[in-house]
Design a protein around this motif. Structure first.
Motif, PDB file in Angstrom:
ATOM      1  N   ASP A 240     -42.322 -17.248  -3.143  1.00  0.00           N
ATOM      2  CA  ASP A 240     -40.869 -17.006  -2.661  1.00  0.00           C
ATOM      3  C   ASP A 240     -39.741 -18.189  -1.784  1.00  0.00           C
TER       4      ASP A 240
ATOM      5  N   ARG B  68     -40.815 -21.343  -2.463  1.00  0.00           N
ATOM      6  CA  ARG B  68     -41.361 -22.842  -2.671  1.00  0.00           C
ATOM      7  C   ARG B  68     -41.967 -24.282  -1.404  1.00  0.00           C
TER       8      ARG B  68
ATOM      9  N   THR C 288     -33.665 -20.432  -3.997  1.00  0.00           N
ATOM     10  CA  THR C 288     -35.132 -19.426  -4.875  1.00  0.00           C
ATOM     11  C   THR C 288     -34.495 -17.852  -5.160  1.00  0.00           C
ATOM     12  N   PRO C 289     -35.398 -17.720  -6.317  1.00  0.00           N
ATOM     13  CA  PRO C 289     -35.339 -16.338  -7.031  1.00  0.00           C
ATOM     14  C   PRO C 289     -35.075 -15.301  -6.024  1.00  0.00           C
ATOM     15  N   LYS C 290     -35.412 -15.258  -4.874  1.00  0.00           N
ATOM     16  CA  LYS C 290     -36.189 -14.071  -3.903  1.00  0.00           C
ATOM     17  C   LYS C 290     -35.113 -14.273  -2.340  1.00  0.00           C
ATOM     18  N   GLU C 291     -34.580 -15.395  -2.512  1.00  0.00           N
ATOM     19  CA  GLU C 291     -33.558 -15.866  -1.773  1.00  0.00           C
ATOM     20  C   GLU C 291     -32.097 -16.081  -2.433  1.00  0.00           C
TER      21      GLU C 291
END
Lengths: 160, 229
Positions: free
Chosen positions: A59, A61, B155-158
């Motif tokens: 999540d 990276r 990032t996608p989750k962030e």
């Protein structure tokens, strides 16, 4: 830190293990230098911590790194612990084989684990520790609490 | 008015047909794709609110397709599969799916899960394309935080976390709500996990991460995104 202790730290045997690659996602994801540090406790607790660290790593990276800090008694030479280094390596390889993502690992032989952790962990590190939560703090809970006091971000994985 | 645009991705024509009929009957606008690759083309060509994605497909599998879709789109993703082991669910949710439905499922259950996923999906209309926070500019379209001299990628989750908070400015959002909205319905107690992501976001958007001005902690409750005047 006095001179003797500093010399001790310089002579610590540091070993780096590149574990088997089970998934190339992180290798290709790259881009940041964030590292998720997993502190080795016991095989099963570390495995639980590694599962969370891998998820977190994907999540964020970031790449999980297992850190095994092994205390060698003062009666033995630092580079010759009671347990062969090969055995410690094999324990980590066994974890790596079950890990869903690529991991790196470091085995650090030392006299004072807490002092060494303060040296090897950069400020505000992200750390995952597997352990058991009890009303009377366990060894892992105390370690987590000490690392939080040092300013690190600690995730405690309760393995009931 | 349509209740939402749904893309059904399944390699079996019969399932696609049944889904189309059922969902259209409930007011949804439905399109379909027979593979992960085709789904990606569809998503790049048009905007969808939700994707119903089969896990077992030839070529690009469902999980791989889910990751690829998540990189390009904010649509809610519900995975459909016959596999129901914990590992399969974790893999799908980690790949970016919002929910996971095991076959065989009943139509009312699927419809309820679609409604729930659409409820959780951010109201994209209420979110401006960019927000200026001091010297940082958050570009929601390119998923970047631009600071003087450098651009940081979220990032996608962030990004999902920031967007969820940004669509609810000046409102305290509970830990549980954030975890379930961003990580999925199986989450809710992982406060430490959430804290790590909030701290990462603060490092990227706050002028002084140790004294946050925009991403504020609401003690014992959750977090609040404080939008500047």
């Amino acid at each position: 830190m006095d001179e003797n202790q500093s010399a001790e730290c310089r002579s610590q045997a540091v070993l780096r293990i590149k574990a088997e690659i089970a998934d190339a996602r992180l290798a290709s994801g790259g881009g940041t230098h964030l590292q998720v540090n997993v502190l080795y406790t016991t095989p099963s607790r570390t495995r639980a911590a590694l599962t969370i660290a891998s998820r977190l790593g994907a999540d964020l990276r970031a790449c999980p790194e297992v850190l095994r800090v092994y205390a060698v008694p003062y009666s033995l030479p630092l580079e010759k612990p009671a347990v062969p280094i090969g055995f410690l390596e094999e324990q980590i390889r066994a974890l790596a084989r079950q890990s869903p993502t690529e991991i790196t690992a470091r085995i650090i032989l030392c006299r004072e684990p807490r002092a060494i952790l303060r040296q090897v962990l950069p400020p505000h590190s992200l750390i995952v520790i597997g352990g058991q939560k009890r009303w009377w703090p366990t060894r892992e809970q105390r370690l987590a609490s000490a690392l939080r006091k040092d300013g690190h971000e600690v995730i405690f994985v309760d393995q009931e | 008015m349509s209740a939402g645009r749904i893309l059904v991705v399944d390699d079996e024509p019969q399932i696609r047909r049944v889904m189309r009929t059922t969902l259209a009957a409930h007011g949804y606008e439905v399109a379909d794709a027979r593979s992960g690759e085709q789904a990606l083309e569809e998503i790049r060509a048009g905007k969808y609110d939700l994707v119903l994605l089969d896990v077992n497909m030839p070529g690009m599998g469902g999980v791989e397709a889910c990751r690829a879709i998540r990189r390009d789109s904010d649509a809610a993703i519900i995975m459909l599969t016959v596999r129901n082991t914990e590992e399969d669910k974790v893999e799908a949710l980690d790949a970016g799916a919002d929910d996971y439905v095991t076959k065989p499922f009943s139509t009312p259950e699927l419809l309820a899960r679609i409604r729930a996923a659409l409820r959780r999906a951010p109201a994209s209309d209420s979110l401006p394309p960019r927000i200026i926070l001091g010297k940082a500019e958050i570009d929601f379209e390119s998923r970047q935080v631009k600071r003087p001299g450098r651009a940081l990628r979220l990032t996608p989750k962030e990004f999902d976390l920031l967007r969820y908070l940004a669509t609810r400015p000046n409102k305290a959002v509970t830990h549980r709500e954030l975890l379930q909205a961003v990580w999925g319905p199986d989450y809710g107690e992982e406060l430490e996990y959430l804290r790590v992501f909030i701290n990462q976001l603060r490092k990227k958007i706050e002028p002084d991460p140790s004294n946050p001005r925009y991403l504020l902690t609401e003690p014992w409750v959750g977090y609040r995104f404080c939008l500047p005047e």
